[in-house]
Design a protein around this motif. Structure first.
Motif, PDB file in Angstrom:
ATOM      1  N   ILE A   1       0.842  -1.197   0.000  1.00 21.39           N
ATOM      2  CA  ILE A   1       0.000   0.000   0.000  1.00 21.39           C
ATOM      3  C   ILE A   1       0.874   1.243   0.000  1.00 21.39           C
ATOM      4  O   ILE A   1       0.637   2.182  -0.768  1.00 21.39           O
ATOM      5  CB  ILE A   1      -0.945  -0.009   1.214  1.00 21.39           C
ATOM      6  N   THR A   2       1.886   1.255   0.856  1.00 23.88           N
ATOM      7  CA  THR A   2       2.734   2.441   0.930  1.00 23.88           C
ATOM      8  C   THR A   2       3.540   2.629  -0.353  1.00 23.88           C
ATOM      9  O   THR A   2       3.704   3.755  -0.816  1.00 23.88           O
ATOM     10  CB  THR A   2       3.679   2.380   2.147  1.00 23.88           C
TER      11      THR A   2
ATOM     12  N   ASN B   1       2.622   1.689  -3.374  1.00 26.84           N
ATOM     13  CA  ASN B   1       1.681   2.186  -4.386  1.00 26.84           C
ATOM     14  C   ASN B   1       1.422   3.675  -4.208  1.00 26.84           C
ATOM     15  O   ASN B   1       1.450   4.436  -5.186  1.00 26.84           O
ATOM     16  CB  ASN B   1       0.365   1.412  -4.329  1.00 26.84           C
ATOM     17  N   ASN B   2       1.160   4.095  -2.973  1.00 30.64           N
ATOM     18  CA  ASN B   2       0.912   5.520  -2.716  1.00 30.64           C
ATOM     19  C   ASN B   2       2.138   6.361  -3.038  1.00 30.64           C
ATOM     20  O   ASN B   2       2.032   7.437  -3.634  1.00 30.64           O
ATOM     21  CB  ASN B   2       0.489   5.741  -1.262  1.00 30.64           C
TER      22      ASN B   2
ATOM     23  N   LYS C   1       2.548   6.611  -6.901  1.00 28.70           N
ATOM     24  CA  LYS C   1       1.533   7.483  -7.503  1.00 28.70           C
ATOM     25  C   LYS C   1       1.880   8.955  -7.295  1.00 28.70           C
ATOM     26  O   LYS C   1       1.787   9.757  -8.219  1.00 28.70           O
ATOM     27  CB  LYS C   1       0.157   7.188  -6.914  1.00 28.70           C
ATOM     28  N   LEU C   2       2.276   9.292  -6.075  1.00 25.56           N
ATOM     29  CA  LEU C   2       2.611  10.683  -5.795  1.00 25.56           C
ATOM     30  C   LEU C   2       3.871  11.110  -6.543  1.00 25.56           C
ATOM     31  O   LEU C   2       3.932  12.220  -7.085  1.00 25.56           O
ATOM     32  CB  LEU C   2       2.781  10.893  -4.291  1.00 25.56           C
TER      33      LEU C   2
ATOM     34  N   TRP D   1       5.326   9.049   2.416  1.00 26.37           N
ATOM     35  CA  TRP D   1       4.945   7.633   2.348  1.00 26.37           C
ATOM     36  C   TRP D   1       6.156   6.716   2.539  1.00 26.37           C
ATOM     37  O   TRP D   1       6.029   5.623   3.077  1.00 26.37           O
ATOM     38  CB  TRP D   1       4.193   7.320   1.058  1.00 26.37           C
TER      39      TRP D   1
END
Length: 65
Positions: A25-26, A28-29, A32-33, A45
């Motif tokens: 999850i981290t 991916n975040n 994306k950023l 993140w």
């Protein structure tokens, strides 16, 4: 600047709510950023991911009190 306590609070929430491994999850975040040009957000993140590693090292089952 995001405080260390907020980073650890976020890490605990991610661990608690993760249906997949919390590191995914981290990552991916973070990606994306970074792709959107938000390097500061990506760094936050990355800090959350480090906090997750610390928390899971101390509590491998992911249960916190």
């Amino acid at each position: 600047m995001v405080s260390e306590i907020d980073v650890y609070r976020t890490a605990r929430i991610v661990i608690k709510n993760a249906q997949i491994h919390p590191k995914e999850i981290t990552i991916n975040n973070m990606c994306k950023l970074y792709e959107k040009g938000d390097t500061e957000g990506a760094i936050v993140w990355a800090r959350v991911m480090n906090a997750i590693e610390v928390l899971l090292k101390d509590n491998p089952d992911g249960v916190f009190h």
